[in-house]
Design a protein around this motif. Structure first.
Motif, PDB file in Angstrom:
ATOM      1  N   ILE A  35      41.182  46.076  40.911  1.00 19.80           N
ATOM      2  CA  ILE A  35      41.196  45.372  39.624  1.00 19.80           C
ATOM      3  C   ILE A  35      42.603  44.947  39.204  1.00 19.80           C
ATOM      4  CG2 ILE A  35      39.081  46.477  38.796  1.00 19.80           C
ATOM      5  CD1 ILE A  35      40.829  48.344  37.103  1.00 19.80           C
ATOM      6  N   GLY A  36      43.616  45.266  40.022  1.00 19.98           N
ATOM      7  CA  GLY A  36      44.952  44.757  39.741  1.00 19.98           C
ATOM      8  C   GLY A  36      45.903  45.726  39.067  1.00 19.98           C
ATOM      9  N   LYS A  37      45.702  47.020  39.239  1.00 23.54           N
ATOM     10  CA  LYS A  37      46.607  47.990  38.601  1.00 23.54           C
ATOM     11  C   LYS A  37      48.025  47.878  39.148  1.00 23.54           C
ATOM     12  CE  LYS A  37      44.266  51.670  39.710  1.00 23.54           C
ATOM     13  NZ  LYS A  37      43.268  50.986  40.558  1.00 23.54           N
ATOM     14  N   MET A  38      48.145  47.745  40.474  1.00 26.59           N
ATOM     15  CA  MET A  38      49.466  47.632  41.081  1.00 26.59           C
ATOM     16  C   MET A  38      50.128  46.322  40.670  1.00 26.59           C
ATOM     17  SD  MET A  38      51.449  49.500  42.836  1.00 26.59           S
ATOM     18  CE  MET A  38      52.807  49.538  44.024  1.00 26.59           C
ATOM     19  N   ARG A  39      49.349  45.276  40.510  1.00 30.76           N
ATOM     20  CA  ARG A  39      49.881  43.988  40.052  1.00 30.76           C
ATOM     21  C   ARG A  39      50.510  44.145  38.672  1.00 30.76           C
ATOM     22  NH1 ARG A  39      48.377  38.481  41.281  1.00 30.76           N
ATOM     23  NH2 ARG A  39      49.282  37.131  39.687  1.00 30.76           N
ATOM     24  N   TRP A 175      38.975  33.229  37.471  1.00 29.46           N
ATOM     25  CA  TRP A 175      40.232  33.441  38.213  1.00 29.46           C
ATOM     26  C   TRP A 175      40.009  33.298  39.713  1.00 29.46           C
ATOM     27  CZ3 TRP A 175      41.569  37.495  41.638  1.00 29.46           C
ATOM     28  CH2 TRP A 175      42.909  37.506  42.039  1.00 29.46           C
ATOM     29  N   LEU A 176      38.950  33.904  40.222  1.00 26.41           N
ATOM     30  CA  LEU A 176      38.654  33.814  41.648  1.00 26.41           C
ATOM     31  C   LEU A 176      38.370  32.380  42.079  1.00 26.41           C
ATOM     32  CD1 LEU A 176      36.439  36.973  42.269  1.00 26.41           C
ATOM     33  CD2 LEU A 176      38.521  36.382  43.523  1.00 26.41           C
ATOM     34  N   ALA A 193      31.226  43.110  45.257  1.00 25.00           N
ATOM     35  CA  ALA A 193      32.428  43.915  45.034  1.00 25.00           C
ATOM     36  C   ALA A 193      32.352  44.733  43.756  1.00 25.00           C
ATOM     37  CB  ALA A 193      33.652  43.012  44.989  1.00 25.00           C
ATOM     38  N   GLY A 194      31.203  44.730  43.104  1.00 22.76           N
ATOM     39  CA  GLY A 194      31.047  45.524  41.889  1.00 22.76           C
ATOM     40  C   GLY A 194      31.860  45.015  40.724  1.00 22.76           C
ATOM     41  N   GLY A 195      32.159  43.705  40.724  1.00 23.90           N
ATOM     42  CA  GLY A 195      32.912  43.114  39.624  1.00 23.90           C
ATOM     43  C   GLY A 195      34.414  43.263  39.753  1.00 23.90           C
ATOM     44  N   LYS A 196      34.895  43.797  40.864  1.00 27.47           N
ATOM     45  CA  LYS A 196      36.333  44.017  41.062  1.00 27.47           C
ATOM     46  C   LYS A 196      36.938  42.773  41.714  1.00 27.47           C
ATOM     47  CE  LYS A 196      35.152  48.847  41.918  1.00 27.47           C
ATOM     48  NZ  LYS A 196      35.104  49.916  42.946  1.00 27.47           N
ATOM     49  N   PRO A 197      37.690  41.993  40.969  1.00 31.75           N
ATOM     50  CA  PRO A 197      38.109  40.680  41.477  1.00 31.75           C
ATOM     51  C   PRO A 197      39.063  40.722  42.667  1.00 31.75           C
ATOM     52  CG  PRO A 197      39.066  41.143  39.320  1.00 31.75           C
ATOM     53  CD  PRO A 197      38.056  42.196  39.565  1.00 31.75           C
ATOM     54  N   LEU A 198      39.981  41.679  42.722  1.00 31.88           N
ATOM     55  CA  LEU A 198      40.894  41.713  43.868  1.00 31.88           C
ATOM     56  C   LEU A 198      40.185  42.200  45.133  1.00 31.88           C
ATOM     57  CD1 LEU A 198      42.948  41.380  41.528  1.00 31.88           C
ATOM     58  CD2 LEU A 198      44.568  42.626  42.950  1.00 31.88           C
TER      59      LEU A 198
END
Length: 309
Positions: A35-39, A175-176, A193-198
């Motif tokens: 979901i982009g935590k590292m981003r 976004w995707l 992907a269960g709604g997880k965009p990354l």
């Protein structure tokens, strides 16, 4: 680097803390993988190390940003396992803490990112805890965690916790679509992907989707009795255990909410608990025997449907 669209509200809050000089010495960004935590962590680090004045995002052109782009900024450190599934050890944490005790090379902030933070073993966690109890000025520790419950309560209590949920599907889909230019593929893969965009983006840009679909076919074949647990275990042991268990859990959730929605099987919920226990065991760094792990799981999986045959 910019935060992702679904992180804007959180980004505004972090900016407010920076502007008011109320940024804590440690934050814990938690939530599901993909979901982009590292981003967000990297965007925040770049913003703090940017030398431009009064900007919402890092400018990208100052000396600090140029050093970051070149990978040669001495005031940021990222601590990750040497190999996927391996622990972050005490020596690495000690070296990082020692570097944080020194004056910033660029005279500003020092930032350290731990990802995933739960990969630290007990000794490494205790070493980090000492630094959390005695924070350095203008130093930010960013802990990125997929499973914060695996971190000690003491570490969690010394961080400002920033939970990140799975983003709104409309925002993620938009976004995707902008990134990939393929709306029809986006909707299908985002659901998988269960709604997880990354994670969905990874499926669209790599062969991991095919790997997942092959694994789900293996699971379905065991359920149908077409593949034995032993044969399935021999194939599954070659895959990343944590990722495969997540695929298994998602498969069960999809099965329970579609094909079995009108005829629930109580044993399915018990098996889900076993998957969670297996995931915890794998993530704890105990290095279970992959063949035995999967043999046990697939035998239990076969038994879930045995009474219905």
């Amino acid at each position: 680097m910019l935060p992702l669209p679904w992180q804007e509200t959180l980004w505004d809050s972090l900016n407010s803390s920076i502007d008011n000089e109320r940024l804590p010495h440690a934050i814990l960004i938690s939530g599901p993988s993909g979901i982009g935590k590292m981003r967000l962590a990297k965007a925040l680090a770049q913003h703090l190390l940017c030398q431009a004045e009064m900007t919402k995002y890092a400018c990208g052109s100052c000396k600090g940003c140029q050093l970051l782009a070149a990978g040669s900024h001495d005031d940021i450190s990222t601590l990750e396992p040497e190999e996927p599934g391996k622990p972050i050890k005490i020596d690495a944490v000690r070296r990082l803490i020692e570097s944080l005790s020194k004056t910033a090379h660029q005279g500003g902030w020092k930032v350290a990112i731990f990802s995933p933070a739960e990969a630290m073993n007990i000794s490494a966690s205790n070493a980090l805890l000492k630094n959390l109890e005695e924070p350095q000025p203008k130093t930010l520790l960013i802990l990125v965690s997929h499973r914060p419950s695996l971190l000690s309560a003491t570490i969690r209590s010394r961080c400002q916790q920033i939970p990140m949920p799975i983003p709104d599907s409309a925002i993620a889909s938009q976004w995707l679509t902008e990134v990939t230019g393929d709306q029809s593929a986006v909707d299908k893969v985002l659901f998988l992907a269960g709604g997880k965009p990354l994670l969905a983006l990874d499926y669209l840009q790599s062969d991991s989707l095919q790997e997942r679909q092959s694994f789900e076919l293996l699971v379905a074949n065991v359920r149908a009795g077409d593949t034995s647990p032993l044969e399935a275990a021999q194939q599954a042991q070659k895959l990343d255990a944590s990722q495969s268990i997540d695929w298994f859990s998602s498969y069960i959730h999809r099965l329970a909410t579609t094909d079995l929605a009108d005829k629930p099987i109580p044993a399915l919920f018990s098996f889900s608990d076993k998957l969670l226990q297996a995931r915890n065991w794998v993530d704890s760094g105990n290095n279970p025997n992959p063949q035995l792990l999967w043999e046990g799981l697939f035998m239990d999986w076969l038994m879930v449907f045995a009474p219905r045959r």
